[in-house]
Design a protein around this motif. Structure first.
Motif, PDB file in Angstrom:
ATOM      1  N   UNK A 271      38.792  45.139  51.114  1.00 21.52           N
ATOM      2  CA  UNK A 271      38.767  46.082  49.987  1.00 21.52           C
ATOM      3  C   UNK A 271      40.071  45.968  49.195  1.00 21.52           C
ATOM      4  N   UNK A 272      40.088  46.565  47.986  1.00 25.00           N
ATOM      5  CA  UNK A 272      41.290  46.561  47.157  1.00 25.00           C
ATOM      6  C   UNK A 272      42.422  47.340  47.832  1.00 25.00           C
ATOM      7  N   UNK A 273      42.058  48.371  48.547  1.00 27.24           N
ATOM      8  CA  UNK A 273      43.096  49.141  49.250  1.00 27.24           C
ATOM      9  C   UNK A 273      43.824  48.273  50.277  1.00 27.24           C
ATOM     10  N   UNK A 274      43.047  47.445  50.999  1.00 29.23           N
ATOM     11  CA  UNK A 274      43.666  46.545  51.977  1.00 29.23           C
ATOM     12  C   UNK A 274      44.578  45.547  51.285  1.00 29.23           C
ATOM     13  N   UNK A 275      44.132  45.050  50.104  1.00 23.59           N
ATOM     14  CA  UNK A 275      44.948  44.078  49.375  1.00 23.59           C
ATOM     15  C   UNK A 275      46.253  44.708  48.898  1.00 23.59           C
ATOM     16  N   UNK A 276      46.197  45.945  48.360  1.00 26.00           N
ATOM     17  CA  UNK A 276      47.394  46.584  47.812  1.00 26.00           C
ATOM     18  C   UNK A 276      48.387  46.958  48.896  1.00 26.00           C
ATOM     19  N   UNK A 277      47.894  47.099  50.133  1.00 24.43           N
ATOM     20  CA  UNK A 277      48.814  47.363  51.231  1.00 24.43           C
ATOM     21  C   UNK A 277      49.688  46.141  51.525  1.00 24.43           C
ATOM     22  N   UNK A 278      49.200  44.928  51.182  1.00 26.07           N
ATOM     23  CA  UNK A 278      49.910  43.689  51.490  1.00 26.07           C
ATOM     24  C   UNK A 278      50.470  43.009  50.247  1.00 26.07           C
ATOM     25  N   UNK A 279      49.873  43.288  49.115  1.00 26.79           N
ATOM     26  CA  UNK A 279      50.189  42.507  47.923  1.00 26.79           C
ATOM     27  C   UNK A 279      50.229  43.441  46.718  1.00 26.79           C
ATOM     28  N   UNK A 280      51.319  43.448  45.953  1.00 29.37           N
ATOM     29  CA  UNK A 280      51.461  44.368  44.816  1.00 29.37           C
ATOM     30  C   UNK A 280      50.430  44.066  43.718  1.00 29.37           C
ATOM     31  N   UNK A 281      49.790  45.093  43.219  1.00 32.25           N
ATOM     32  CA  UNK A 281      48.762  44.896  42.191  1.00 32.25           C
ATOM     33  C   UNK A 281      49.370  44.435  40.877  1.00 32.25           C
ATOM     34  N   UNK A 282      50.673  44.804  40.646  1.00 35.52           N
ATOM     35  CA  UNK A 282      51.316  44.425  39.381  1.00 35.52           C
ATOM     36  C   UNK A 282      51.356  42.905  39.218  1.00 35.52           C
ATOM     37  N   UNK A 283      51.466  42.152  40.357  1.00 34.48           N
ATOM     38  CA  UNK A 283      51.449  40.695  40.279  1.00 34.48           C
ATOM     39  C   UNK A 283      50.092  40.173  39.809  1.00 34.48           C
ATOM     40  N   UNK A 284      49.056  40.823  40.249  1.00 36.11           N
ATOM     41  CA  UNK A 284      47.710  40.421  39.804  1.00 36.11           C
ATOM     42  C   UNK A 284      47.530  40.691  38.318  1.00 36.11           C
ATOM     43  N   UNK A 285      48.016  41.835  37.853  1.00 40.18           N
ATOM     44  CA  UNK A 285      47.866  42.181  36.438  1.00 40.18           C
ATOM     45  C   UNK A 285      48.619  41.188  35.568  1.00 40.18           C
ATOM     46  N   UNK A 286      49.818  40.829  35.980  1.00 39.84           N
ATOM     47  CA  UNK A 286      50.588  39.839  35.222  1.00 39.84           C
ATOM     48  C   UNK A 286      49.907  38.468  35.221  1.00 39.84           C
ATOM     49  N   UNK A 287      49.294  38.100  36.352  1.00 34.40           N
ATOM     50  CA  UNK A 287      48.612  36.806  36.438  1.00 34.40           C
ATOM     51  C   UNK A 287      47.417  36.742  35.491  1.00 34.40           C
ATOM     52  N   UNK A 288      46.685  37.821  35.394  1.00 40.34           N
ATOM     53  CA  UNK A 288      45.548  37.850  34.479  1.00 40.34           C
ATOM     54  C   UNK A 288      46.000  37.701  33.033  1.00 40.34           C
ATOM     55  N   UNK A 289      47.214  38.203  32.760  1.00 36.83           N
ATOM     56  CA  UNK A 289      47.729  38.106  31.398  1.00 36.83           C
ATOM     57  C   UNK A 289      48.163  36.673  31.098  1.00 36.83           C
ATOM     58  N   UNK A 290      48.663  35.968  32.137  1.00 39.17           N
ATOM     59  CA  UNK A 290      49.221  34.641  31.934  1.00 39.17           C
ATOM     60  C   UNK A 290      48.145  33.540  31.899  1.00 39.17           C
TER      61      UNK A 290
END
Length: 995
Positions: free
Chosen positions: A965-984
């Motif tokens: 789930x997204x909750x499991x991902x955010x516990x290990x990996x910052x969501x801000x990195x994903x948002x920046x990647x989508x922008x790039x």
């Protein structure tokens, strides 16, 4: 021994002569008929014995065997050998032996003068007399058909000719002394060239008679008579017989129409039916005899008949009517016997002035037997046995036909007339089948195979005769009648021959019918293909150009016909090819109406099943041909096009039930179900095999090389822009419409076969991955233990080998699994539309509520396989689990498919290992996050150039996984990195290609 039978025959003939028996076919019919049959049968046996080349050797071997067994030779052997020598020239010896019996034989033969001439009439004479017509005199339609000589009316003409010609060969002296004998003999000689001895053995009667009389003194005048008769036969007889067959076809057709409309007429007019059958049988057998030995003539076509099927059909139809309305016939004749025959017979007996005691007892029993018959016995279902009545009548004929009989039958013609009529009526009660054997048995055709098959071939080529073709295999059911209890060893051979002929005829009829059916289907398919949307572009373009006033077509150009123009007709006389095919189909299907089934030697044969079988075989072949698979060029028809073609065929096939009684639904289901298997019931490849091979070798192989890429946005595969143009457009085969059509074509079973082949390719990649894991096992174990130590992870990562190989193979697995996911979605859509198995969906959908636990893996797989077969999405891929379990015994770049590969492989492997999938994937997520977070710590590292893509790949793994789930991902990996990647990450038009 043979001579013992000879002694018995001559003893009987001498007794008859000594008794001065009276013979008259019109008075003591049975007595006279049996006497003439005895003479002809005996002569035929002696003739056949003389034809045996090895008879002396066989008898010699018998005598040797007898001597070995008994110590001495058979006492009868010398006499038997002498008999063989004497009968080397059988007709000369027989004529010498029959000299003393000339008076009796001639008397019996001359009694045929009142029967044979009126039976041996031309077709014009029959036509003028309106023979066999019930409509000729409507006022007398209900009157019973009867005459002074009932049995003579359906007596075989062939049998009479055999009596006359063989009889006068044996007793030839009367030909020089009696004009009536000579006239009767000539009349028979003018009726044909051959007479039957037994089965397919025939006598060339003119040649035999000429040679025989040429060897006798005083018979030189008979030679010109024979030659004149032979010339008449060759010149006229073929045409005369052809006209008689034409007349009989029309007469029987009229008779059947009337009796079908008014079956109650079978009671009073039963005699007409047996006359029609007997006349027809005579003409059939005449043609068969002469077709085997066609004389030199200017009109050989007279000895062939392309319309024989129609005559056979009408004969079988009359037999069927007699069987269907047996109760009507019995009821009528029961009342006739008890309320008329019994009374008339009683009056005749009462008026007799001389009646000895024994004869009186017999005649009294006749009256009592007939009077005792009652309708209540018939209605109660009791079977009548009137054979004793007929035997007593034969016994009375013998008593009253001897020279010094106190009661002479010839003095009481009324008694003979009533008894002969009553005998026919009793046969209508309990002996119809035996009477049918006498009048309509065509079992002799079993021994004229070549002619029989030629008649079938000629009839099948005539379109107007195709509706009657099933009569040929039905006639094979007669062949059991030619068996003889003294020759049991030939039963198996005749049975096999009969079955073979019947099956061959039905297969040919079915083949012709099937060919016409599929031609109609192909034509309808072509018409349907013209209406497909892909053909509308040209019409739209033409209309648009006309509106924009662009250049119009030149005058010489022929405008393309629009769909539907084939239905426009200016004249009803115009017949299209489709009209002709429908006419042919109508004729062929009508032939199946003669009977639903028939029996050949205890084998029940159903003609419609032969058509079903032929359609099944050929429809399977047609469907495979419609796929247009070319293995060398990897070309194949689009599934949507093939589905449209099959639907057109099925729609056209359903119209077949309007022509004949055949279960088209069962046929279509059988064929389509076979096409969902790798091989059909005859071992031929199906469209399941063809499409499986094509998708594996044509599409997925190129996708593995990145020549074709998976497009998640369009949910299909698309071609890359390369210098070498592809031979097909991948999206036309892998889009939603194409895969949905594929799912409809090959169904769950076919997709299961496709999945098994996909799994084989996946397992081959997994086997290579296992080797890479094994090579890096120590490093991976350390990385798992140190996933929260960035420095240690960085060092361990450098020790990993074959990373590019892992990515490549995982990408291939992902491509295959993405394709598999697409076809599963297509199957679910097909099932949700309730096209194939709506009844299956309700119980299957409950499987969505199944909760996975660490239970038995076999139970888990069985549940998931059931769901997967219905196209339902499963958290665990059952096919992959099964493949990996069995293995324990190996974009431009399609990298976005890696997420699919990770999720499916992980779920499958952890299921096989019986580990908690969610726990293991959560641990994988922690390790992967730890490694990815280190990518941004050193900007000089090479890996950083694809950092954003890898971040998004991790996000795709979580999104597609039912266990993360997204909750499991955010516990290990910052969501801000994903948002920046989508922008790039740039997006290529509307397609996400995983760059």
């Amino acid at each position: 021994m043979e001579f013992m039978g000879t002694d018995h025959v001559y003893e009987l003939l001498n007794t008859i002569d000594a008794s001065q028996c009276y013979f008259n076919i019109g008075v003591n019919f049975d007595f006279t008929k049996n006497y003439l049959d005895l003479i002809v049968t005996y002569a035929s046996v002696i003739y056949m014995l003389s034809r045996m080349d090895d008879k002396k050797a066989i008898v010699g071997m018998y005598n040797c065997a007898y001597e070995f067994s008994n110590g001495n030779s058979d006492p009868s052997f010398p006499r038997l050998g002498q008999m063989f020598i004497e009968y080397d020239h059988p007709w000369k010896k027989l004529s010498e032996e029959f000299g003393p019996h000339t008076k009796s034989v001639t008397e019996a033969l001359l009694s045929l003068l009142m029967v044979y001439p009126r039976r041996n009439l031309s077709a014009d004479q029959w036509r003028n007399a309106q023979l066999l017509s019930l409509l000729a005199s409507p006022a007398a339609m209900l009157s019973p058909a009867c005459c002074d000589t009932m049995a003579c009316e359906y007596l075989s003409l062939e049998a009479m000719e055999r009596w006359i010609l063989i009889g006068f060969l044996l007793c030839h002296s009367s030909l020089n002394t009696n004009a009536n004998s000579q006239n009767l003999w000539k009349m028979a000689l003018r009726n044909g060239l051959y007479i039957t001895v037994i089965r397919d053995e025939v006598l060339n009667i003119h040649k035999l008679s000429e040679d025989f009389f040429d060897s006798l003194k005083g018979y030189s005048k008979r030679i010109p008579d024979i030659k004149e008769c032979k010339e008449y036969v060759i010149t006229n007889c073929g045409a005369v017989r052809r006209e008689k067959r034409n007349f009989l076809r029309n007469a029987l057709k009229e008779l059947i129409k009337v009796l079908e409309d008014e079956p109650a007429l079978l009671g009073p007019k039963a005699l007409f039916v047996f006359m029609a059958l007997s006349f027809s049988r005579d003409e059939v057998l005449w043609l068969v005899r002469h077709a085997e030995n066609i004389p030199k003539t200017k009109t050989p076509e007279d000895y062939a008949d392309s319309q024989m099927a129609e005559l056979f059909y009408y004969m079988e139809k009359l037999r069927t009517l007699l069987a269907q309305h047996r109760y009507v016939i019995q009821r009528y004749h029961l009342q006739y016997l008890s309320q008329y025959d019994a009374l008339v017979l009683n009056d005749i007996i009462q008026g007799m002035y001389v009646c000895p005691e024994e004869e009186s007892v017999l005649m009294s029993s006749f009256v009592s037997t007939l009077s005792a018959m009652s309708l209540k016995h018939l209605d109660a279902g009791e079977e009548f046995d009137l054979k004793p009545f007929r035997l007593d009548w034969l016994r009375l004929q013998a008593y009253t036909s001897v020279g010094k009989a106190p009661l002479a039958l010839k003095d009481y013609p009324e008694l003979a007339k009533v008894m002969n009529m009553a005998q026919f009526h009793t046969r209508m009660m309990d002996n119809v089948n035996e009477l049918l054997c006498e009048t309509a048995d065509l079992s002799i055709l079993c021994f004229h195979t070549r002619v029989f098959e030629k008649l079938f071939s000629q009839s099948s080529e005539d379109v107007s005769m195709q509706r009657y073709l099933t009569a040929f295999p039905v006639i094979c059911s007669h062949f059991s009648q030619c068996l003889h209890p003294l020759c049991p060893e030939e039963a198996e051979d005749i049975e096999n021959r009969s079955l073979k002929m019947s099956v061959n005829f039905l297969e040919e009829i079915s083949r012709q019918t099937c060919m016409v059916v599929l031609e109609i289907c192909a034509e309808q398919c072509n018409l349907h293909e013209k209406l497909l949307p892909k053909h509308s572009a040209e019409t739209i373009s033409t209309a648009r150009n006309k509106k924009l006033k662009k250049s119009l077509p030149k005058k010489g150009d022929v405008p393309k016909e629009k769909p539907g123009t084939e239905s426009l007709r200016k004249d009803r006389v115009i017949v299209t090819n489709l009209d002709k095919m429908h006419q042919a189909l109508t004729e062929l299907c009508a032939s199946y109406s003669i009977c639903a089934d028939f029996t050949v030697f205890q084998h029940i044969i159903v003609p419609a099943e032969f058509l079903f079988s032929q359609l099944e075989i050929r429809l399977n072949k047609v469907i495979v041909q419609m796929a247009n698979y070319n293995q060398s060029t990897h070309e194949i028809a689009r599934p949507s096009d093939l589905l449209a073609g099959i639907q057109a065929y099925v729609t056209s096939l359903h119209s077949l039930s309007c022509y004949t009684n055949i279960d088209v639904t069962r046929l279509v289901k059988s064929v389509l179900l076979q096409q969902t298997q790798p091989l059909d019931s005859y071992g031929a490849q199906t469209i399941t095999t063809l499409y499986t091979n094509w998708f594996l070798e044509g599409l997925l192989r190129q996708a593995s090389s990145a020549l074709i890429v998976h497009c998640p946005t369009k949910q299909c595969f698309v071609n890359q822009n390369t210098e070498n143009e592809q031979s097909f457009h991948a999206e036309e085969y892998s889009d939603i419409c194409g895969l949905r059509s594929l799912a409809e074509l090959i169904g769950p079973f076919g997709l299961k076969f496709l999945n098994e082949n996909l799994m084989w390719h996946i397992i081959s990649q997994v086997g290579e991955l296992k080797k890479l894991v094994s090579d890096n096992m120590d490093v991976l174990v350390q990385m798992r233990a140190n996933y929260d130590n960035p420095e240690a992870m960085s060092d361990l990562q450098k020790k990993l080998t074959g990373s590019e190989n892992v990515l490549k193979r995982m990408t291939i697995v992902g491509v295959i699994l993405s394709f598999r996911s697409m076809i599963q979605d297509a199957l679910e859509e097909v099932n949700s539309m309730d096209r194939h198995c709506p009844f299956l969906m309700r119980p299957i959908k409950c499987l969505k509520d199944f909760i996975y636990s660490d239970g038995d893996i076999k139970v888990t797989l069985s549940v998931y396989e059931m769901a997967s077969a219905a196209g339902l999405p499963c958290e665990i891929d059952p096919a992959l689990v099964s493949a990996i379990a069995n293995m324990q015994t190996g974009h431009q770049n399609n990298i976005h498919c890696l997420a699919t590969a990770v999720n499916h492989l992980a779920a499958a492997m952890f299921t096989v290992q019986r580990k908690n999938i969610q726990t293991q994937l959560h641990e994988f997520l922690k390790v992967a996050s730890s490694i990815l977070l280190q990518l941004g710590q050193n900007v000089e590292r090479v890996e950083i150039k694809n950092r954003d893509s890898v971040y998004l790949l991790l996000h795709m793994i979580v999104e597609q996984s039912p266990f993360l789930s997204q909750d499991m991902l955010e516990m290990c990996f910052p969501y801000v990195l994903l948002r920046n990647s989508y922008r790039e990450i740039p997006v290529d038009s509307s397609e996400t290609r995983g760059k």
